[in-house]
Design a protein around this motif. Sequence first.
Motif, PDB file in Angstrom:
ATOM      1  N   ASP A   4       0.803  -1.223  -0.024  1.00  0.00           N
ATOM      2  CA  ASP A   4      -0.145   0.107  -0.086  1.00  0.00           C
ATOM      3  C   ASP A   4       0.909   1.341   0.171  1.00  0.00           C
ATOM      4  O   ASP A   4       1.703   1.431   0.725  1.00  0.00           O
ATOM      5  N   ASN A   5       0.445   2.229  -0.621  1.00  0.00           N
ATOM      6  CA  ASN A   5       1.358   3.315  -1.089  1.00  0.00           C
ATOM      7  C   ASN A   5       0.876   4.414  -0.149  1.00  0.00           C
ATOM      8  O   ASN A   5       1.352   5.638  -0.193  1.00  0.00           O
ATOM      9  N   ASN A   6      -0.264   4.110   0.694  1.00  0.00           N
ATOM     10  CA  ASN A   6      -0.654   5.338   1.753  1.00  0.00           C
ATOM     11  C   ASN A   6      -0.418   5.228   2.939  1.00  0.00           C
ATOM     12  O   ASN A   6      -0.561   4.405   3.630  1.00  0.00           O
ATOM     13  N   LYS A   7       0.549   6.104   3.373  1.00  0.00           N
ATOM     14  CA  LYS A   7       1.024   6.216   4.614  1.00  0.00           C
ATOM     15  C   LYS A   7       0.155   6.041   5.623  1.00  0.00           C
ATOM     16  O   LYS A   7       0.450   5.469   6.893  1.00  0.00           O
ATOM     17  N   ILE A   8      -0.972   6.921   5.502  1.00  0.00           N
ATOM     18  CA  ILE A   8      -2.065   6.640   6.776  1.00  0.00           C
ATOM     19  C   ILE A   8      -2.475   5.363   6.707  1.00  0.00           C
ATOM     20  O   ILE A   8      -2.890   4.648   7.988  1.00  0.00           O
ATOM     21  N   VAL A  10      -0.891   2.409   6.271  1.00  0.00           N
ATOM     22  CA  VAL A  10       0.116   1.941   6.822  1.00  0.00           C
ATOM     23  C   VAL A  10      -0.215   1.997   8.430  1.00  0.00           C
ATOM     24  O   VAL A  10       0.159   1.107   9.133  1.00  0.00           O
ATOM     25  N   VAL A  11      -0.049   3.363   8.826  1.00  0.00           N
ATOM     26  CA  VAL A  11      -0.039   3.495  10.140  1.00  0.00           C
ATOM     27  C   VAL A  11      -1.479   3.016  10.899  1.00  0.00           C
ATOM     28  O   VAL A  11      -1.176   2.272  11.890  1.00  0.00           O
ATOM     29  N   SER A  12      -2.459   3.063   9.885  1.00  0.00           N
ATOM     30  CA  SER A  12      -3.655   2.613  10.671  1.00  0.00           C
ATOM     31  C   SER A  12      -3.618   1.003  10.777  1.00  0.00           C
ATOM     32  O   SER A  12      -4.136   0.494  11.860  1.00  0.00           O
ATOM     33  N   THR A  13      -3.067   0.410   9.893  1.00  0.00           N
ATOM     34  CA  THR A  13      -2.954  -0.978   9.881  1.00  0.00           C
ATOM     35  C   THR A  13      -2.041  -1.444  10.959  1.00  0.00           C
ATOM     36  O   THR A  13      -2.411  -2.374  11.718  1.00  0.00           O
ATOM     37  N   ARG A  14      -0.910  -0.876  11.313  1.00  0.00           N
ATOM     38  CA  ARG A  14      -0.055  -1.123  12.450  1.00  0.00           C
ATOM     39  C   ARG A  14      -0.783  -0.999  13.644  1.00  0.00           C
ATOM     40  O   ARG A  14      -0.640  -1.562  14.607  1.00  0.00           O
ATOM     41  N   ASP A  15      -1.520   0.062  13.662  1.00  0.00           N
ATOM     42  CA  ASP A  15      -2.234   0.466  14.896  1.00  0.00           C
ATOM     43  C   ASP A  15      -3.282  -0.622  15.202  1.00  0.00           C
ATOM     44  O   ASP A  15      -3.450  -1.011  16.427  1.00  0.00           O
ATOM     45  N   ALA A  16      -4.028  -1.023  14.096  1.00  0.00           N
ATOM     46  CA  ALA A  16      -4.911  -2.173  14.326  1.00  0.00           C
ATOM     47  C   ALA A  16      -4.569  -3.344  14.884  1.00  0.00           C
ATOM     48  O   ALA A  16      -4.676  -4.214  15.950  1.00  0.00           O
ATOM     49  N   PHE A  17      -3.084  -3.898  14.295  1.00  0.00           N
ATOM     50  CA  PHE A  17      -2.515  -5.053  14.694  1.00  0.00           C
ATOM     51  C   PHE A  17      -2.004  -4.891  16.183  1.00  0.00           C
ATOM     52  O   PHE A  17      -2.188  -5.720  17.053  1.00  0.00           O
ATOM     53  N   SER A  18      -1.663  -3.625  16.567  1.00  0.00           N
ATOM     54  CA  SER A  18      -1.178  -3.388  17.804  1.00  0.00           C
ATOM     55  C   SER A  18      -2.345  -3.567  19.008  1.00  0.00           C
ATOM     56  O   SER A  18      -2.324  -4.353  19.963  1.00  0.00           O
ATOM     57  N   LEU A  26       4.389  -8.278  10.371  1.00  0.00           N
ATOM     58  CA  LEU A  26       3.462  -7.707   9.145  1.00  0.00           C
ATOM     59  C   LEU A  26       4.737  -6.951   8.304  1.00  0.00           C
ATOM     60  O   LEU A  26       5.436  -6.061   8.900  1.00  0.00           O
ATOM     61  N   HIS A  27       4.963  -7.366   7.062  1.00  0.00           N
ATOM     62  CA  HIS A  27       5.806  -6.670   6.393  1.00  0.00           C
ATOM     63  C   HIS A  27       4.976  -5.599   5.561  1.00  0.00           C
ATOM     64  O   HIS A  27       3.904  -5.972   4.989  1.00  0.00           O
ATOM     65  N   PHE A  28       5.704  -4.393   5.174  1.00  0.00           N
ATOM     66  CA  PHE A  28       4.938  -3.477   4.450  1.00  0.00           C
ATOM     67  C   PHE A  28       5.787  -3.066   3.039  1.00  0.00           C
ATOM     68  O   PHE A  28       6.991  -3.103   3.146  1.00  0.00           O
ATOM     69  N   ALA A  29       5.096  -2.945   1.989  1.00  0.00           N
ATOM     70  CA  ALA A  29       5.932  -2.471   0.784  1.00  0.00           C
ATOM     71  C   ALA A  29       5.021  -1.322   0.137  1.00  0.00           C
ATOM     72  O   ALA A  29       3.872  -1.411   0.156  1.00  0.00           O
ATOM     73  N   GLU A  30       5.527  -0.102  -0.235  1.00  0.00           N
ATOM     74  CA  GLU A  30       4.969   0.778  -0.846  1.00  0.00           C
ATOM     75  C   GLU A  30       4.618   0.922  -2.288  1.00  0.00           C
ATOM     76  O   GLU A  30       4.006   1.605  -2.855  1.00  0.00           O
ATOM     77  N   SER A  31       5.445  -0.049  -3.123  1.00  0.00           N
ATOM     78  CA  SER A  31       5.211  -0.415  -4.723  1.00  0.00           C
ATOM     79  C   SER A  31       5.358  -1.874  -4.985  1.00  0.00           C
ATOM     80  O   SER A  31       5.659  -2.656  -3.906  1.00  0.00           O
ATOM     81  N   GLU A  32       4.610  -2.119  -5.908  1.00  0.00           N
ATOM     82  CA  GLU A  32       4.978  -3.426  -6.515  1.00  0.00           C
ATOM     83  C   GLU A  32       6.106  -3.782  -6.576  1.00  0.00           C
ATOM     84  O   GLU A  32       6.739  -4.977  -6.247  1.00  0.00           O
ATOM     85  N   SER A  33       7.244  -3.021  -7.070  1.00  0.00           N
ATOM     86  CA  SER A  33       8.698  -3.368  -7.000  1.00  0.00           C
ATOM     87  C   SER A  33       9.334  -3.842  -5.655  1.00  0.00           C
ATOM     88  O   SER A  33      10.052  -4.572  -5.807  1.00  0.00           O
ATOM     89  N   GLU A  34       8.953  -2.960  -4.901  1.00  0.00           N
ATOM     90  CA  GLU A  34       9.370  -3.340  -3.288  1.00  0.00           C
ATOM     91  C   GLU A  34       8.838  -4.606  -2.855  1.00  0.00           C
ATOM     92  O   GLU A  34       9.663  -5.247  -2.217  1.00  0.00           O
ATOM     93  N   ALA A  35       7.557  -4.641  -3.020  1.00  0.00           N
ATOM     94  CA  ALA A  35       6.976  -5.926  -2.645  1.00  0.00           C
ATOM     95  C   ALA A  35       7.710  -7.374  -3.380  1.00  0.00           C
ATOM     96  O   ALA A  35       7.955  -8.382  -2.726  1.00  0.00           O
ATOM     97  N   TRP A  36       7.942  -7.058  -4.611  1.00  0.00           N
ATOM     98  CA  TRP A  36       8.564  -8.237  -5.452  1.00  0.00           C
ATOM     99  C   TRP A  36       9.864  -8.568  -4.841  1.00  0.00           C
ATOM    100  O   TRP A  36      10.296  -9.644  -4.772  1.00  0.00           O
ATOM    101  N   PRO A 108     -11.762  -0.259   4.676  1.00  0.00           N
ATOM    102  CA  PRO A 108     -12.427   0.624   5.607  1.00  0.00           C
ATOM    103  C   PRO A 108     -11.877   2.180   5.735  1.00  0.00           C
ATOM    104  O   PRO A 108     -10.785   2.412   5.858  1.00  0.00           O
ATOM    105  N   ILE A 109     -12.690   3.052   5.992  1.00  0.00           N
ATOM    106  CA  ILE A 109     -12.390   4.358   6.179  1.00  0.00           C
ATOM    107  C   ILE A 109     -12.135   4.755   7.487  1.00  0.00           C
ATOM    108  O   ILE A 109     -11.263   5.334   7.781  1.00  0.00           O
ATOM    109  N   GLU A 110     -13.161   4.534   8.417  1.00  0.00           N
ATOM    110  CA  GLU A 110     -13.048   4.743   9.592  1.00  0.00           C
ATOM    111  C   GLU A 110     -12.198   3.891  10.479  1.00  0.00           C
ATOM    112  O   GLU A 110     -11.979   2.703  10.190  1.00  0.00           O
ATOM    113  N   SER A 111     -11.264   4.412  11.593  1.00  0.00           N
ATOM    114  CA  SER A 111     -10.818   3.431  12.027  1.00  0.00           C
ATOM    115  C   SER A 111     -11.174   2.298  13.109  1.00  0.00           C
ATOM    116  O   SER A 111     -10.620   1.055  13.050  1.00  0.00           O
TER     117      SER A 111
END
Length: 135
Positions: A4-8, A10-18, A26-36, A108-111
């Motif tokens: 996901d290239n949306n920083k918000i 990514v942070v929201s996902t980290r917060d949810a996991f926590s 959980l590994h994060f990639a901002e682009s297809e090439s980074e994921a690959w 999901p839009i709301e936290s």
Amino acid sequence: MLVDNNKIDVVSTRDAFSKLGIGTTLHFAESESEAWSLLQGDNKISPTPKIILIDINENGLSGIDLLHKIRETPDLKSILVFVITNTDNDENKVAALNLNIAGYIRKPIESESNIDFFSILNDYWNIIEFTSEKK
């Protein structure tokens, strides 16, 4: 892994996991090439993720090329891939479904909805069985 290239998001996902106490790495990639690179390149992670969430949207990250690569690679083709999106694009939906994704989900839009989403996903991946053998 979350692609996901949306920083918000990514942070929201980290917060949810926590908040949910999800101990899965959980590994994060901002682009297809980074994921690959994390899946097959110089920065390959081990073990290979069993589930990948790929944001498919119209602004930069399409994800369809990454899905093609995953499905064409013998060591990766069994990964469960969920497409997450905040856009309504039937062309992307059809392309993703034709690549044997596990699900096409509106972001999901709301936290609070985000917490519910990851709680359900966590329950899902705790009940399914994965093989440890490579096929």
